[in-house]
Design an enzyme around this catalytic site. Sequence first.
Site, PDB file in Angstrom:
ATOM      1  N   ASP A  45     110.514 -11.038  53.551  1.00 50.59           N
ATOM      2  CA  ASP A  45     111.963 -11.122  53.453  1.00 50.59           C
ATOM      3  C   ASP A  45     112.615  -9.795  53.821  1.00 50.59           C
ATOM      4  OD1 ASP A  45     111.923  -9.428  51.204  1.00 50.59           O
ATOM      5  OD2 ASP A  45     111.863 -11.102  49.808  1.00 50.59           O
ATOM      6  N   LYS A  66     116.626 -10.878  57.715  1.00 53.97           N
ATOM      7  CA  LYS A  66     116.987  -9.486  57.482  1.00 53.97           C
ATOM      8  C   LYS A  66     118.404  -9.285  57.987  1.00 53.97           C
ATOM      9  CE  LYS A  66     115.368  -4.744  57.920  1.00 53.97           C
ATOM     10  NZ  LYS A  66     115.370  -4.516  56.481  1.00 53.97           N
ATOM     11  N   MET A 181     122.153  -7.306  42.577  1.00 47.27           N
ATOM     12  CA  MET A 181     122.920  -8.157  43.501  1.00 47.27           C
ATOM     13  C   MET A 181     124.390  -8.252  43.097  1.00 47.27           C
ATOM     14  SD  MET A 181     120.065 -11.180  43.936  1.00 47.27           S
ATOM     15  CE  MET A 181     119.961 -11.397  42.155  1.00 47.27           C
TER      16      MET A 181
END
Length: 510
Positions: A45, A66, A181
């Site tokens: 990832d 990405k 996040m």
Amino acid sequence: MNSERSLSETSSGFVALVGAGPGHPGLLTLRGQECLQECDVVLYDGLSNVEMLVHAPQAVHQSVGKHGQSRIWKQDEIIAEMLRHAQAGRHVVRLKGGDPAVFARTSEEVNALKAEGIPFEIVPGITAALAAGSYAGIPITHRGIASAVALVTGHEEPGKAKSDLDWPALARFPGTLVIYMGVTTAKQWTEALIAGGKDPKTPCAILRRCSLPDQQKIQCRLDEVAGHLTPASQFRPPVITIVGEVTGLAESMDWFSRRPLSGKRVLVTRPRDQAQALARPLEELGANVIVQPAIEIAPPDDWSDVDAAIEQIDSFDSLVFSSRNGVKFFLDRLWEQGRDLRCLGGLKIAVVGDATAAVLAASHLRADWIPETFDADALLETLLQVQPSLRSTLIVRTQRGRDVVADGLRSLGTNVCEVVAYQNRDVPEMDPITRAKLNEQPLDWVTLTSPATARNVHRWLGESIGDTKVAVISPLTAEAVHELGWRVDAIASSATMQSLTQAILDAETT
């Protein structure tokens, strides 16, 4: 969770969900490395450092997203691709940033594997919250300051009717909060904490690209966090925000940003398989190293001259290697031609320097002559001191470069045979990713390790080099750089990567 059987014990499909850690390639676990070495496919990832793929040269490498470089795959697409490979009997590594069990949607992938009866393993990784203690000087727990820590997502699943997070309870939490996040939602979660009773003046640290050379850290108050993260282009992911009194220890515990080359961007232009000898010590000193080979090493187009020299090896009394590549390619060809080291038993061997001698020693051969300084002129001077004993010399070299040694020995009557055992070719174009990095932020240093490298890098950069400093491996390379119209800011005291690193360090600290 443990696998039912290891990656190497099954001939059917198998999946290892491997934590890649916070970013630095050295923080991959040994078990993670083993899984990469054994797999057929790597699905990685955007938070996984692609440098880790060097551990899986035998595998297919497939990016599943990405930012800015490829499309971002949906989770169901990733699962489908993982299942497709495993059902075809392949060993798959699903390489995931951080730890697979921390905000990584691993349970969804595990459920899909269990539903299909595919064996799997979960390999832990270092999550960013834990890495922050070592790389940002912020211990997320500390006796007397914070005895507990909560890992919190700042970005819940879209479409939820209401948040599962109890922000008032988190505002009262007696310890450290680490928000993952939370870039695009910074305004919402900071306001929710303040509304829940958290002091707006609570110290915070915003940490981007933890453990990587370009790690960034902003220290501020809770009510200032959103201003630093909005819009998200100001401080792009990956980012974590640490909320709590422990962030005040960052200054006293910081070692990462205090390294002597911290924040310096250095371009390493050596061939890719040799670049780490220079890149690694620069990185250990804090430099943000960009590897962009200017030349590539390849076998000669025609082996006939080398093969003829091998057939006549008994006619020579001495053998000269002008580089480490010459040693490798010549000895490999010797083996391919059905010979081995015994046929070199009667020869004296000269090398241009310690690095070449080390490659020779790896094949259990000792160099008889090594000059005190590592260049062709010094090598010739060394050989001239024993010249009467050199009647017939074989010189192994590349296709371009000076003929100093050969011409010098011939002038004194030595029979010289030169063979090209490898060639170095200019890399035509700079990689687009490298070019984008240079356009985004200027370089502090360019390193040049040969005249040929200097000429090709000059072709790439020309006048756009601007104020970037130039470090070179030798006076000969410095001369080539001056002829191209660039200045030289650092010259290695000897032709080694250690000396070149030291030259840059001296220039930065004096």
